[in-house]
Design a protein around this motif. Structure first.
Motif, PDB file in Angstrom:
ATOM      1  N   VAL A 118     -15.196  15.634  -1.113  1.00  9.35           N
ATOM      2  CA  VAL A 118     -15.091  14.912  -2.383  1.00  9.35           C
ATOM      3  C   VAL A 118     -13.709  15.149  -2.989  1.00  9.35           C
ATOM      4  CG1 VAL A 118     -15.953  14.774  -4.760  1.00  9.35           C
ATOM      5  CG2 VAL A 118     -17.571  14.888  -2.853  1.00  9.35           C
ATOM      6  N   HIS A 119     -13.248  16.394  -2.956  1.00  7.84           N
ATOM      7  CA  HIS A 119     -11.917  16.706  -3.493  1.00  7.84           C
ATOM      8  C   HIS A 119     -10.834  15.916  -2.749  1.00  7.84           C
ATOM      9  CE1 HIS A 119      -8.462  18.786  -5.076  1.00  7.84           C
ATOM     10  NE2 HIS A 119      -8.125  19.161  -3.860  1.00  7.84           N
ATOM     11  N   ALA A 120     -10.916  15.860  -1.426  1.00  3.46           N
ATOM     12  CA  ALA A 120      -9.925  15.123  -0.633  1.00  3.46           C
ATOM     13  C   ALA A 120      -9.922  13.648  -1.016  1.00  3.46           C
ATOM     14  CB  ALA A 120     -10.209  15.296   0.856  1.00  3.46           C
ATOM     15  N   GLN A 121     -11.124  13.069  -1.175  1.00  2.92           N
ATOM     16  CA  GLN A 121     -11.232  11.657  -1.553  1.00  2.92           C
ATOM     17  C   GLN A 121     -10.686  11.430  -2.961  1.00  2.92           C
ATOM     18  OE1 GLN A 121     -11.900   9.082   0.214  1.00  2.92           O
ATOM     19  NE2 GLN A 121     -12.125   7.529  -1.349  1.00  2.92           N
ATOM     20  N   GLN A 122     -10.941  12.360  -3.873  1.00  2.00           N
ATOM     21  CA  GLN A 122     -10.426  12.246  -5.241  1.00  2.00           C
ATOM     22  C   GLN A 122      -8.901  12.232  -5.234  1.00  2.00           C
ATOM     23  OE1 GLN A 122     -12.197  12.441  -8.436  1.00  2.00           O
ATOM     24  NE2 GLN A 122     -13.981  11.894  -7.258  1.00  2.00           N
ATOM     25  N   GLU A 123      -8.287  13.052  -4.386  1.00  2.00           N
ATOM     26  CA  GLU A 123      -6.822  13.079  -4.306  1.00  2.00           C
ATOM     27  C   GLU A 123      -6.285  11.754  -3.786  1.00  2.00           C
ATOM     28  OE1 GLU A 123      -5.762  16.637  -2.035  1.00  2.00           O
ATOM     29  OE2 GLU A 123      -5.216  17.557  -3.956  1.00  2.00           O
ATOM     30  N   VAL A 124      -6.945  11.201  -2.782  1.00  2.00           N
ATOM     31  CA  VAL A 124      -6.529   9.904  -2.242  1.00  2.00           C
ATOM     32  C   VAL A 124      -6.674   8.825  -3.316  1.00  2.00           C
ATOM     33  CG1 VAL A 124      -7.130   8.098  -0.577  1.00  2.00           C
ATOM     34  CG2 VAL A 124      -7.017  10.478   0.158  1.00  2.00           C
ATOM     35  N   GLN A 125      -7.806   8.804  -4.009  1.00  2.00           N
ATOM     36  CA  GLN A 125      -8.029   7.807  -5.054  1.00  2.00           C
ATOM     37  C   GLN A 125      -7.024   7.953  -6.189  1.00  2.00           C
ATOM     38  OE1 GLN A 125     -12.157   8.070  -6.218  1.00  2.00           O
ATOM     39  NE2 GLN A 125     -12.691   6.361  -4.913  1.00  2.00           N
ATOM     40  N   ALA A 126      -6.671   9.180  -6.523  1.00  2.00           N
ATOM     41  CA  ALA A 126      -5.697   9.394  -7.593  1.00  2.00           C
ATOM     42  C   ALA A 126      -4.345   8.812  -7.196  1.00  2.00           C
ATOM     43  CB  ALA A 126      -5.564  10.880  -7.903  1.00  2.00           C
ATOM     44  N   MET A 127      -3.988   8.936  -5.910  1.00  2.00           N
ATOM     45  CA  MET A 127      -2.721   8.371  -5.447  1.00  2.00           C
ATOM     46  C   MET A 127      -2.771   6.848  -5.468  1.00  2.00           C
ATOM     47  SD  MET A 127      -1.272  10.721  -2.358  1.00  2.00           S
ATOM     48  CE  MET A 127      -2.792  10.874  -1.438  1.00  2.00           C
ATOM     49  N   LEU A 128      -3.885   6.282  -5.030  1.00  5.37           N
ATOM     50  CA  LEU A 128      -4.006   4.832  -4.969  1.00  5.37           C
ATOM     51  C   LEU A 128      -4.392   4.252  -6.329  1.00  5.37           C
ATOM     52  CD1 LEU A 128      -5.872   4.451  -1.566  1.00  5.37           C
ATOM     53  CD2 LEU A 128      -3.439   4.180  -2.021  1.00  5.37           C
ATOM     54  N   SER A 129      -5.392   4.858  -6.950  1.00 12.45           N
ATOM     55  CA  SER A 129      -5.842   4.476  -8.288  1.00 12.45           C
ATOM     56  C   SER A 129      -6.013   2.977  -8.464  1.00 12.45           C
ATOM     57  CB  SER A 129      -4.869   5.064  -9.302  1.00 12.45           C
ATOM     58  OG  SER A 129      -4.959   4.481 -10.535  1.00 12.45           O
ATOM     59  N   ILE A 130      -6.660   2.344  -7.490  1.00 14.42           N
ATOM     60  CA  ILE A 130      -6.956   0.918  -7.583  1.00 14.42           C
ATOM     61  C   ILE A 130      -8.419   0.697  -7.242  1.00 14.42           C
ATOM     62  CG2 ILE A 130      -4.634   0.100  -7.043  1.00 14.42           C
ATOM     63  CD1 ILE A 130      -5.626  -0.354  -4.156  1.00 14.42           C
ATOM     64  N   GLY A 131      -8.938  -0.458  -7.613  1.00 17.40           N
ATOM     65  CA  GLY A 131     -10.317  -0.797  -7.286  1.00 17.40           C
ATOM     66  C   GLY A 131     -10.430  -1.272  -5.845  1.00 17.40           C
ATOM     67  N   GLN A 132     -11.665  -1.387  -5.396  1.00 17.42           N
ATOM     68  CA  GLN A 132     -11.931  -1.844  -4.037  1.00 17.42           C
ATOM     69  C   GLN A 132     -12.639  -3.186  -4.104  1.00 17.42           C
ATOM     70  OE1 GLN A 132     -14.531   0.725  -1.845  1.00 17.42           O
ATOM     71  NE2 GLN A 132     -14.406  -0.476   0.016  1.00 17.42           N
ATOM     72  N   LEU A 133     -12.115  -4.165  -3.382  1.00 18.21           N
ATOM     73  CA  LEU A 133     -12.719  -5.492  -3.335  1.00 18.21           C
ATOM     74  C   LEU A 133     -13.973  -5.431  -2.470  1.00 18.21           C
ATOM     75  CD1 LEU A 133     -12.432  -8.560  -3.974  1.00 18.21           C
ATOM     76  CD2 LEU A 133     -11.169  -8.756  -1.834  1.00 18.21           C
ATOM     77  N   VAL A 134     -15.129  -5.812  -3.033  1.00 18.54           N
ATOM     78  CA  VAL A 134     -16.368  -5.770  -2.259  1.00 18.54           C
ATOM     79  C   VAL A 134     -16.940  -7.155  -1.984  1.00 18.54           C
ATOM     80  CG1 VAL A 134     -17.046  -3.435  -2.873  1.00 18.54           C
ATOM     81  CG2 VAL A 134     -17.733  -5.309  -4.338  1.00 18.54           C
ATOM     82  N   ASP A 135     -16.500  -8.163  -2.757  1.00 18.74           N
ATOM     83  CA  ASP A 135     -17.002  -9.523  -2.526  1.00 18.74           C
ATOM     84  C   ASP A 135     -16.016 -10.515  -3.109  1.00 18.74           C
ATOM     85  OD1 ASP A 135     -18.811 -11.500  -1.646  1.00 18.74           O
ATOM     86  OD2 ASP A 135     -19.731 -11.617  -3.632  1.00 18.74           O
ATOM     87  N   MET A 136     -15.864 -11.645  -2.421  1.00 21.30           N
ATOM     88  CA  MET A 136     -15.002 -12.710  -2.925  1.00 21.30           C
ATOM     89  C   MET A 136     -15.692 -14.042  -2.663  1.00 21.30           C
ATOM     90  SD  MET A 136     -11.012 -13.604  -2.146  1.00 21.30           S
ATOM     91  CE  MET A 136     -11.186 -13.982  -0.429  1.00 21.30           C
ATOM     92  N   GLN A 137     -15.821 -14.852  -3.692  1.00 19.90           N
ATOM     93  CA  GLN A 137     -16.424 -16.173  -3.560  1.00 19.90           C
ATOM     94  C   GLN A 137     -15.453 -17.193  -4.132  1.00 19.90           C
ATOM     95  OE1 GLN A 137     -20.210 -16.073  -5.536  1.00 19.90           O
ATOM     96  NE2 GLN A 137     -20.911 -14.317  -4.367  1.00 19.90           N
TER      97      GLN A 137
END
Length: 199
Positions: A118-137
């Protein structure tokens, strides 16, 4: 929120968590920790509710949401601070004296297993700090009035994007484009897809 109300709210959630048998609590923690590791798109409260029901535990929707929010906040905060399982449990005990030993053992065990990831993922997210696209219509329409189209009865495309924000909340964004704008957008998307396949 006044401190007394906030304290009462936390106390209530702790009471509800401590009423859960260890196995369904561990399963709920597992769902949340897997999400915080970036392995799922969000926390499926329906799956957690099904796990509670299989164990014979009935909780209403609001209580379930409170439990999920509390665990999300606790584990997310633990990931940001990079705390050990012992530190996490000590902090929880310091915040409330209502914790049961069994519940704290489940949280300790779950965090021991998943905390570093979880800590590793939090560090990655902090660097990217963007949302994730899950659907597009998208849908094609005809302009009746517009600021960007020169003449009426011009075709346009409406895009609806569903995005999971870094907080875990799913939001929707929509916008309209002229056909040339949409064609350019499509071309850029294809180029991004081609680049991503090489990574």
């Amino acid at each position: 929120m006044p401190a007394a109300e906030e304290s009462y709210g936390v106390s209530n959630v702790v009471d509800n968590i401590c009423r859960l048998p260890p196995d369904p609590l561990a399963e709920a923690c597992q769902h949340i920790l897997i999400y915080l590791q970036g392995q799922t798109r969000g926390v499926e409260s329906a799956e957690i509710s099904d796990g509670f029901q299989r164990a014979g535990v009935v909780v209403n929707h609001e209580t379930l949401q409170d439990i999920i929010r509390f665990l999300l906040l606790t584990f997310r905060s633990g990931g940001r601070s990079n705390v050990s399982a012992d530190e996490l449990v000590s902090k929880l005990e310091g915040d409330s004296n209502k914790w049961s030993k069994a519940s704290l053992q489940v949280l300790h065990s779950s965090w021991s297993e998943h905390g570093a990831l979880v800590h590793a993922q939090q560090e990655v997210q902090a660097m990217l700090s963007i949302g994730q696209l899950v659907d597009m219509q998208w849908k094609l329409g005809m302009a009746v009035s517009s600021d960007t189209c020169r003449s009426l009865n011009s075709p346009y495309v409406t895009l609806l994007l569903k995005i999971v924000e870094p907080s875990g909340q799913i939001c929707q964004r929509s916008f309209e484009m002229t056909i040339p704008q949409f064609q350019n957008f499509h071309k850029q998307f294809k180029e991004m897809a081609a680049v991503m396949e090489t990574v």
